[in-house]
Design an enzyme around this catalytic site. Structure first.
Site, PDB file in Angstrom:
ATOM      1  N   ASP A   1      39.280  -0.770  15.838  1.00  9.74           N
ATOM      2  CA  ASP A   1      39.313  -1.088  17.277  1.00  9.74           C
ATOM      3  C   ASP A   1      39.909  -2.470  17.567  1.00  9.74           C
ATOM      4  OD1 ASP A   1      38.047   1.382  17.763  1.00  9.74           O
ATOM      5  OD2 ASP A   1      36.061   0.489  17.567  1.00  9.74           O
TER       6      ASP A   1
ATOM      7  N   HIS B   1      38.962   3.807  23.322  1.00  8.42           N
ATOM      8  CA  HIS B   1      37.691   3.196  22.916  1.00  8.42           C
ATOM      9  C   HIS B   1      36.883   2.806  24.156  1.00  8.42           C
ATOM     10  CE1 HIS B   1      34.849   1.045  20.454  1.00  8.42           C
ATOM     11  NE2 HIS B   1      34.913   0.046  21.313  1.00  8.42           N
TER      12      HIS B   1
ATOM     13  N   SER C   1      39.374   1.158  26.807  1.00  5.84           N
ATOM     14  CA  SER C   1      40.676   0.610  26.419  1.00  5.84           C
ATOM     15  C   SER C   1      41.450   1.659  25.623  1.00  5.84           C
ATOM     16  CB  SER C   1      40.498  -0.608  25.495  1.00  5.84           C
ATOM     17  OG  SER C   1      39.653  -1.576  26.062  1.00  5.84           O
TER      18      SER C   1
ATOM     19  N   ASN D   1      44.361   4.942  20.171  1.00  3.86           N
ATOM     20  CA  ASN D   1      42.936   5.278  20.198  1.00  3.86           C
ATOM     21  C   ASN D   1      42.360   4.915  21.554  1.00  3.86           C
ATOM     22  OD1 ASN D   1      40.297   5.931  19.122  1.00  3.86           O
ATOM     23  ND2 ASN D   1      39.903   3.735  19.006  1.00  3.86           N
TER      24      ASN D   1
HETATM   25  C1  GRF Z   1      34.796   8.911  24.521  1.00  6.67           C
HETATM   26  O1  GRF Z   1      33.860   8.167  25.213  1.00  6.67           O
HETATM   27  C2  GRF Z   1      35.696   7.986  23.778  1.00  6.67           C
HETATM   28  O2  GRF Z   1      35.886   6.779  24.419  1.00  6.67           O
HETATM   29  C3  GRF Z   1      34.925   7.771  22.518  1.00  6.67           C
HETATM   30  O3  GRF Z   1      34.324   8.995  22.242  1.00  6.67           O
HETATM   31  C4  GRF Z   1      34.138   9.720  23.426  1.00  6.67           C
HETATM   32  C5  GRF Z   1      34.751  11.064  23.273  1.00  6.67           C
HETATM   33  O4  GRF Z   1      34.453  11.965  24.268  1.00  6.67           O
HETATM   34  N1  GRF Z   1      35.736   7.235  21.480  1.00  6.67           N
HETATM   35  P1  GRF Z   1      35.142  13.410  24.299  1.00  6.67           P
HETATM   36  O5  GRF Z   1      34.965  14.056  22.948  1.00  6.67           O
HETATM   37  O6  GRF Z   1      36.580  13.227  24.663  1.00  6.67           O
HETATM   38  O7  GRF Z   1      34.384  14.149  25.357  1.00  6.67           O
END
Ligand code: GRF
Length: 218
Positions: free
Chosen positions: A147, A111, A138, A109
């Site tokens: 997370d 995050h 991360s 994932n």
């Molecule tokens: C990213 O900031 C990721 O870290 C978070 O959600 C956002 C997704 O953006 N979990 P995208 O859909 O890849 O543009």
């Protein structure tokens, strides 16, 4: 085994998916993106997958009143394409035991925080209101706790005094894309394993997350 076939789970814009597609197209990422799955039919990332010629599926969680049923369906759908690695890139659902069991050690994932700081949502707001001087993103192995799985890699950026959540998010976004690409690249040329909460890289224990340098490499 080094990763060759990846599946990407999304919920929205899919800019991280696009970063993977672009890196693959440039020849910087030696993986096949075999399947994109979204839990929202309206996710723009599905359009990105279509344009790139990548198979995509929609599995709307709203149509499954029972969380466990959705989780089982999701596990089956992911398994159909037989990926080596499953990437949650902006997938805004907690994956349940059926997925975790079936893809143990193969689920990562992305995050937007320097874990273990700021698990969950609204990470930019929380970094600013906590007075953090650094924020970041991360990539971690997914476990049953949100997370909280072992962290593989991070990127750090300074929080500026004038930052509001939107400016911080905008500055982090391109670095987050680089982090995801570099981490998937790592999986493609190294053996990255996670057993009993311990990450090994080609058999060597990783005791600190890898930190992305300004040139986009670790
Ligand atoms: C990213 O900031 C990721 O870290 C978070 O959600 C956002 C997704 O953006 N979990 P995208 O859909 O890849 O543009």
């Amino acid at each position: 085994m080094n990763v060759r076939r990846i599946t990407v789970l999304i919920s929205g814009a899919g800019s991280n998916l696009q970063a993977l597609i672009d890196a693959r197209d440039r020849g910087d990422l030696q993986v096949e993106i075999i399947h994109v799955i979204s839990n929202h039919a309206a996710a723009f990332g599905l359009e990105r997958a279509r344009k790139a010629g990548i198979a995509s599926s929609v599995l709307e969680h709203a149509t499954y009143p029972e969380r466990a049923d959705y989780d089982r369906k999701l596990a089956e759908l992911i398994a159909e394409a037989d990926p080596d690695l499953v990437i949650l890139a902006g997938f805004m659902r907690i994956v349940g035991p059926a997925v975790l069991r079936r893809f143990a050690g193969k689920l990562i994932n992305l995050h937007p925080s320097l874990l273990p700081l700021h698990r969950g949502i609204n990470t930019y707001e929380r970094a600013i209101s906590s007075g953090d001087t650094e924020h970041g993103a991360s990539v971690h192995f997914v476990t049953a706790d949100l997370d909280a799985g072992p962290v593989i890699s991070q990127v750090r950026i300074p929080v500026e005094p004038q930052d509001v959540p939107a400016t911080l998010a905008a500055r982090l976004s391109p670095r987050e894309h680089q982090l995801l690409v570099a981490t998937v690249e790592l999986f493609s040329h190294c053996s990255v394993q996670c057993q009993h909460g311990v990450i090994t890289l080609n058999g060597k224990v990783l005791d600190q997350p890898l930190v992305l340098k300004s040139n986009g490499a670790f």
